[in-house]
Design a protein around this motif. Structure first.
Motif, PDB file in Angstrom:
ATOM      1  N   UNK A 160       0.838  -1.209   0.000  1.00 44.07           N
ATOM      2  CA  UNK A 160       0.000   0.000   0.000  1.00 44.07           C
ATOM      3  C   UNK A 160       0.866   1.249   0.000  1.00 44.07           C
ATOM      4  N   UNK A 161       1.837   1.274   0.875  1.00 39.27           N
ATOM      5  CA  UNK A 161       2.679   2.448   1.027  1.00 39.27           C
ATOM      6  C   UNK A 161       2.369   3.147   2.331  1.00 39.27           C
ATOM      7  N   UNK A 162       2.586   4.426   2.357  1.00 38.23           N
ATOM      8  CA  UNK A 162       2.453   5.183   3.595  1.00 38.23           C
ATOM      9  C   UNK A 162       1.028   5.697   3.797  1.00 38.23           C
ATOM     10  N   UNK A 163       0.526   5.467   4.988  1.00 38.23           N
ATOM     11  CA  UNK A 163      -0.728   6.080   5.427  1.00 38.23           C
ATOM     12  C   UNK A 163      -0.335   7.221   6.362  1.00 38.23           C
ATOM     13  N   UNK A 164      -0.563   8.452   5.901  1.00 36.17           N
ATOM     14  CA  UNK A 164      -0.080   9.624   6.638  1.00 36.17           C
ATOM     15  C   UNK A 164      -1.090  10.089   7.680  1.00 36.17           C
ATOM     16  N   UNK A 165      -0.597  10.818   8.662  1.00 37.40           N
ATOM     17  CA  UNK A 165      -1.472  11.469   9.628  1.00 37.40           C
ATOM     18  C   UNK A 165      -2.156  12.660   8.955  1.00 37.40           C
ATOM     19  N   UNK A 166      -3.111  13.250   9.663  1.00 35.72           N
ATOM     20  CA  UNK A 166      -3.946  14.295   9.053  1.00 35.72           C
ATOM     21  C   UNK A 166      -3.148  15.512   8.609  1.00 35.72           C
ATOM     22  N   UNK A 167      -2.024  15.784   9.261  1.00 34.22           N
ATOM     23  CA  UNK A 167      -1.291  17.018   8.986  1.00 34.22           C
ATOM     24  C   UNK A 167      -0.211  16.880   7.917  1.00 34.22           C
ATOM     25  N   UNK A 168      -0.046  15.661   7.371  1.00 34.67           N
ATOM     26  CA  UNK A 168       1.038  15.457   6.409  1.00 34.67           C
ATOM     27  C   UNK A 168       0.551  14.684   5.191  1.00 34.67           C
ATOM     28  N   UNK A 169       1.314  14.804   4.110  1.00 34.05           N
ATOM     29  CA  UNK A 169       0.948  14.145   2.862  1.00 34.05           C
ATOM     30  C   UNK A 169       2.213  13.813   2.083  1.00 34.05           C
ATOM     31  N   UNK A 170       2.047  13.209   0.899  1.00 37.90           N
ATOM     32  CA  UNK A 170       3.179  12.841   0.067  1.00 37.90           C
ATOM     33  C   UNK A 170       3.494  11.357   0.180  1.00 37.90           C
ATOM     34  N   UNK A 171       4.328  10.814  -0.727  1.00 33.96           N
ATOM     35  CA  UNK A 171       4.652   9.375  -0.721  1.00 33.96           C
ATOM     36  C   UNK A 171       5.229   8.893   0.598  1.00 33.96           C
ATOM     37  N   UNK A 172       5.997   9.758   1.269  1.00 33.01           N
ATOM     38  CA  UNK A 172       6.588   9.358   2.551  1.00 33.01           C
ATOM     39  C   UNK A 172       6.133  10.270   3.692  1.00 33.01           C
ATOM     40  N   UNK A 173       5.029  10.985   3.472  1.00 32.26           N
ATOM     41  CA  UNK A 173       4.425  11.834   4.515  1.00 32.26           C
ATOM     42  C   UNK A 173       5.364  12.938   5.001  1.00 32.26           C
ATOM     43  N   UNK A 174       6.273  13.375   4.157  1.00 32.63           N
ATOM     44  CA  UNK A 174       7.208  14.405   4.606  1.00 32.63           C
ATOM     45  C   UNK A 174       6.709  15.818   4.299  1.00 32.63           C
ATOM     46  N   UNK A 175       5.635  15.903   3.521  1.00 37.15           N
ATOM     47  CA  UNK A 175       5.108  17.213   3.141  1.00 37.15           C
ATOM     48  C   UNK A 175       3.951  17.592   4.061  1.00 37.15           C
ATOM     49  N   UNK A 176       4.054  18.749   4.673  1.00 39.08           N
ATOM     50  CA  UNK A 176       3.016  19.193   5.596  1.00 39.08           C
ATOM     51  C   UNK A 176       1.787  19.651   4.815  1.00 39.08           C
ATOM     52  N   UNK A 177       0.620  19.210   5.259  1.00 42.22           N
ATOM     53  CA  UNK A 177      -0.631  19.636   4.625  1.00 42.22           C
ATOM     54  C   UNK A 177      -0.869  21.110   4.939  1.00 42.22           C
ATOM     55  N   UNK A 178      -1.203  21.904   3.903  1.00 39.44           N
ATOM     56  CA  UNK A 178      -1.511  23.317   4.103  1.00 39.44           C
ATOM     57  C   UNK A 178      -2.942  23.435   4.620  1.00 39.44           C
ATOM     58  N   UNK A 179      -3.123  23.895   5.858  1.00 44.92           N
ATOM     59  CA  UNK A 179      -4.486  23.996   6.392  1.00 44.92           C
ATOM     60  C   UNK A 179      -5.260  25.174   5.808  1.00 44.92           C
ATOM     61  N   UNK A 180      -4.560  26.029   5.080  1.00 45.34           N
ATOM     62  CA  UNK A 180      -5.193  27.238   4.549  1.00 45.34           C
ATOM     63  C   UNK A 180      -5.842  26.926   3.201  1.00 45.34           C
ATOM     64  N   UNK A 181      -7.133  27.087   3.137  1.00 44.25           N
ATOM     65  CA  UNK A 181      -7.886  26.750   1.932  1.00 44.25           C
ATOM     66  C   UNK A 181      -7.933  27.928   0.961  1.00 44.25           C
TER      67      UNK A 181
END
Length: 233
Positions: A63-84
């Protein structure tokens, strides 16, 4: 026979060396007994697979990485931008919103309609009763017939109109004359003139009363009301 013994001895030596290496998964044992692991493993004996998922992400097989709510990317190293809606997250964690949006995460569209107006789905504004204009920025003039608003709710009317909103036409007809729809005056029997301003002689048809009468005119005049009036002869 001798070569067979050498072969067996070599095989036994290799097996012994393999068995003696405590480092798993391709790790290399150092002279001090510690292990140098390959890039994908860690732990004292390289027994633990390195989690490629950063920031608390979970690595699932196939499957790969299942990231937490605040992160994204193939290895979850990219922080999710909360600003819409194109907002930018500042170093403080707060959102700097684009021109048309507001709110903690720029989730709320700014209403372009001022003074209580309501924005429609097509972007146009439905204004409240007292305002008009594309964004309801212009106050509706409550004063009719050319009047203008001095202060909120109070009208300054033109010469011919009166009333709270200048809705009532001033009656130019004097002496109880009636203003007709064409703007002319319908005078009572005792008066005449464009605005019923001239008094008639009561018993002499169309004759009118005049002022500056002579003494003799005053003596014979009994039909004009007023001390200084007499019938025009």
């Amino acid at each position: 026979m001798g070569s067979f013994k050498v072969y067996v001895s070599m095989f036994a030596l290799i097996a012994m060396l393999k068995k003696a290496n405590p480092c798993k998964n391709g790790g290399t044992e150092q002279s001090d007994g510690t292990c140098v692991c390959t890039v994908q493993f860690t732990g004292t004996t390289c027994e633990e697979k390195v989690n490629p998922c950063k920031n608390g992400g979970i690595d699932l097989p196939n499957v790969g990485c299942i990231c937490t709510a605040d992160f994204t990317g193939p290895t979850c190293k990219e922080r999710v931008n909360p600003c819409k809606n194109g907002g930018v997250q500042l170093s403080s964690g707060k959102c700097f919103c684009s021109q048309n949006f507001t709110g903690p995460t720029c989730e709320e569209k700014v209403n372009p309609c001022k003074n209580g107006g309501t924005e429609q789905s097509d972007g146009t504004c439905i204004c409240t009763q007292n305002f008009t204009g594309p964004t309801c920025e212009e106050r509706v003039n409550p004063c009719k017939n050319g009047g203008f608003e001095l202060i909120a709710g109070r009208c300054f009317c033109t010469q011919n109109f009166t009333g709270p909103t200048c809705e009532e036409r001033v009656n130019p007809c004097q002496n109880n004359g009636t203003l007709l729809s064409d703007g002319s005056c319908n005078c009572t029997q005792s008066f005449t003139g464009p605005t019923c301003e001239v008094r008639r002689c009561q018993l002499f048809g169309e004759r009118i009363c005049k002022s500056h009468c002579s003494v003799s005119e005053r003596e014979i005049d009994l039909f004009c009301e007023g001390n200084d009036l007499c019938c025009e002869i």
